[in-house]
Design an enzyme around this catalytic site. Structure first.
Site, PDB file in Angstrom:
ATOM      1  N   LYS A  63      41.436  34.176  41.313  1.00 23.66           N
ATOM      2  CA  LYS A  63      42.788  33.837  41.775  1.00 23.66           C
ATOM      3  C   LYS A  63      43.604  35.118  41.968  1.00 23.66           C
ATOM      4  O   LYS A  63      43.200  36.186  41.485  1.00 23.66           O
ATOM      5  CB  LYS A  63      43.452  32.912  40.760  1.00 23.66           C
ATOM      6  CG  LYS A  63      43.628  33.521  39.374  1.00 23.66           C
ATOM      7  CD  LYS A  63      44.009  32.468  38.339  1.00 23.66           C
ATOM      8  CE  LYS A  63      44.148  33.079  36.955  1.00 23.66           C
ATOM      9  NZ  LYS A  63      44.301  32.051  35.910  1.00 23.66           N
ATOM     10  N   TYR A  83      66.636  58.447  38.261  1.00 26.28           N
ATOM     11  CA  TYR A  83      67.866  57.651  38.155  1.00 26.28           C
ATOM     12  C   TYR A  83      68.276  57.459  36.707  1.00 26.28           C
ATOM     13  O   TYR A  83      67.437  57.194  35.843  1.00 26.28           O
ATOM     14  CB  TYR A  83      67.642  56.268  38.774  1.00 26.28           C
ATOM     15  CG  TYR A  83      67.480  56.288  40.274  1.00 26.28           C
ATOM     16  CD1 TYR A  83      68.538  56.658  41.099  1.00 26.28           C
ATOM     17  CD2 TYR A  83      66.274  55.907  40.863  1.00 26.28           C
ATOM     18  CE1 TYR A  83      68.388  56.658  42.485  1.00 26.28           C
ATOM     19  CE2 TYR A  83      66.126  55.900  42.244  1.00 26.28           C
ATOM     20  CZ  TYR A  83      67.188  56.278  43.052  1.00 26.28           C
ATOM     21  OH  TYR A  83      67.038  56.270  44.404  1.00 26.28           O
TER      22      TYR A  83
HETATM   23  C1  LIG Z   1      43.265  32.358  34.922  1.00 23.51           C
HETATM   24  C2  LIG Z   1      42.464  31.310  34.264  1.00 23.51           C
HETATM   25  C3  LIG Z   1      41.258  31.618  33.641  1.00 23.51           C
HETATM   26  C4  LIG Z   1      40.757  33.042  33.449  1.00 23.51           C
HETATM   27  O1  LIG Z   1      41.401  33.593  32.317  1.00 23.51           O
HETATM   28  P1  LIG Z   1      41.063  35.079  31.784  1.00 23.51           P
HETATM   29  O2  LIG Z   1      41.925  35.221  30.591  1.00 23.51           O
HETATM   30  O3  LIG Z   1      41.452  36.007  32.879  1.00 23.51           O
HETATM   31  O4  LIG Z   1      39.607  35.104  31.503  1.00 23.51           O
HETATM   32  C5  LIG Z   1      40.482  30.567  33.161  1.00 23.51           C
HETATM   33  N1  LIG Z   1      40.904  29.287  33.264  1.00 23.51           N
HETATM   34  C6  LIG Z   1      42.074  28.964  33.827  1.00 23.51           C
HETATM   35  C7  LIG Z   1      42.493  27.533  33.901  1.00 23.51           C
HETATM   36  C8  LIG Z   1      42.907  29.958  34.336  1.00 23.51           C
HETATM   37  O5  LIG Z   1      44.091  29.637  34.884  1.00 23.51           O
END
Ligand SMILES: *Cc1c(COP(=O)(O)O)cnc(C)c1O
Length: 356
Positions: A36, A253
């Site tokens: 994702k 800044y």
């Molecule tokens: C993002 C996600 C993962 C992966 O999690 P990590 O901590 O990056 O291994 C697994 N399951 C779901 C439902 C997620 O949203």
């Protein structure tokens, strides 16, 4: 023409090595590589290719799932938030994409359409995170409707743990899940990275590693190296100006940093518009010409400032590494009060990526 020197170098070899580490931890599980958010900022298609040995991929947008199908991936693809309107269902079904079903609205939509092909469903139980998923009663009712629906080709039962990376662990959520599963016999999907590394009982069915594939540790108290993981992304740039500060002089800044002695400061071409966190405090670690140093002053949109004290050979053109090889992203994230996930995902589109 010389271009702005910032870049993200991403090792495809590190990604596939990290996939092997997943298999060391969870032998016999099917791996749903979580890609994702543009593969946590690493780039969807190159990452999918490096992880093409996975039994499946998980992401959020239907458009991204279709890109994978168009690129020829035949594995399972799961949409982790399912679908958002009934209008998406025909395309989901025609392309054999699996969906998470986490609420009654989705269930009603799914069960009332006439789909070209039945779809695979990951039915989500809310075991305590209170983000997505059905409570116990809703879960049984949903399962009954899915079993009877002609639109459903297969059912996996899933949950997601809120504290698998922390001291609290998964005890309470796992007992909720076990209670709801008793007497049922379906494939399961329980584990994210932290869970599959630490909890044997979650290494079953479809595991869902994300962060560990990118070579970062999910735990605040264990390094990626100790877990045998290799960082995939190195974010680097170069010094484009050098300033000699007198005692009492500031840089950047606001009054965030003042020199307490005469010192040299390098201006590196990387700022918050590249994805470097603006809230990084003075002292956030960096590598300057291979030597550990620290940031000073407020991060600007396009530039930040690094201490050149004791790095006499550093000048215009010297490389600065912000995280990756030689400097774990988790350490930088910790200094900034965030997690490596956020650093990776924040990599801006204007930062060119090179794969090696
Ligand atoms: C993002 C996600 C993962 C992966 O999690 P990590 O901590 O990056 O291994 C697994 N399951 C779901 C439902 C997620 O949203």
């Amino acid at each position: 023409m010389m271009t702005r020197p910032i870049e993200a170098r991403i090792s495809l070899d590190a990604l596939s090595k990290n996939l092997s580490r997943v298999r060391d931890f969870a032998p016999g599980s099917a791996v749903l590589s979580v890609i994702k958010a543009d593969a946590y900022g690493h780039g969807l298609l190159p990452v999918a290719s490096a992880l093409s040995g996975s039994e499946g991929f998980a992401l959020l947008e239907l458009g991204e799932a279709l890109k994978l199908r168009q690129a020829g991936y035949r594995q399972k693809i799961v949409l982790l938030e399912g679908f958002f309107s009934a209008a998406e269902l025909p395309e989901i079904s025609a392309n054999e994409i699996d969906i998470v079903v986490h609420c009654k609205d989705q269930l009603d939509m799914l069960c009332s359409e006439a789909l070209p092909k039945p779809v695979g469903v990951f039915l989500k139980f809310n075991s305590g995170m209170n983000r997505l998923g059905f409570d116990r009663k809703g879960f049984y009712a949903a399962l009954e409707r899915l079993r009877r629906s002609d639109n459903v080709s297969g059912i996996v039962l899933m949950t997601h743990f809120p504290a698998a990376d922390l001291e609290a662990g998964i005890t309470s959520e796992m007992s909720e899940m076990e209670a709801v599963l008793s007497g049922l016999s379906f494939p399961l999907s329980l584990a994210n990275s932290a869970s599959l590394i630490r909890y044997q009982e979650t290494r079953t069915g479809w595991v869902r590693p994300g962060i560990m594939l990118y070579g970062a540790s999910p735990f605040p108290d264990t390094s990626a190296a100790a877990l045998g993981l290799t960082p995939a992304m190195t974010l680097s740039s170069r010094i484009i100006a050098v300033q000699d500060l007198k005692t009492g002089a500031g840089v950047g800044y606001g009054p965030m940093f003042r020199a307490d002695r005469p010192m040299r400061v390098g201006v590196a071409a990387c700022g918050y518009a590249d994805g470097y966190p603006r809230h990084a405090p003075n002292g956030t670690p960096v590598l300057v010409g291979g030597k550990r140093s620290r940031t000073v002053g407020r991060v600007s949109m396009d530039m930040l400032y690094v201490d050149l004290s004791g790095i006499d050979h550093a000048g215009i053109g010297t490389e600065v590494v912000f995280w990756g090889e030689g400097l774990p992203a988790e350490e930088v994230a910790h200094a900034c009060g965030t997690i490596s996930y956020e650093l990776f995902c924040a990599r801006a589109p204007r930062v060119p990526v090179t794969y090696y």
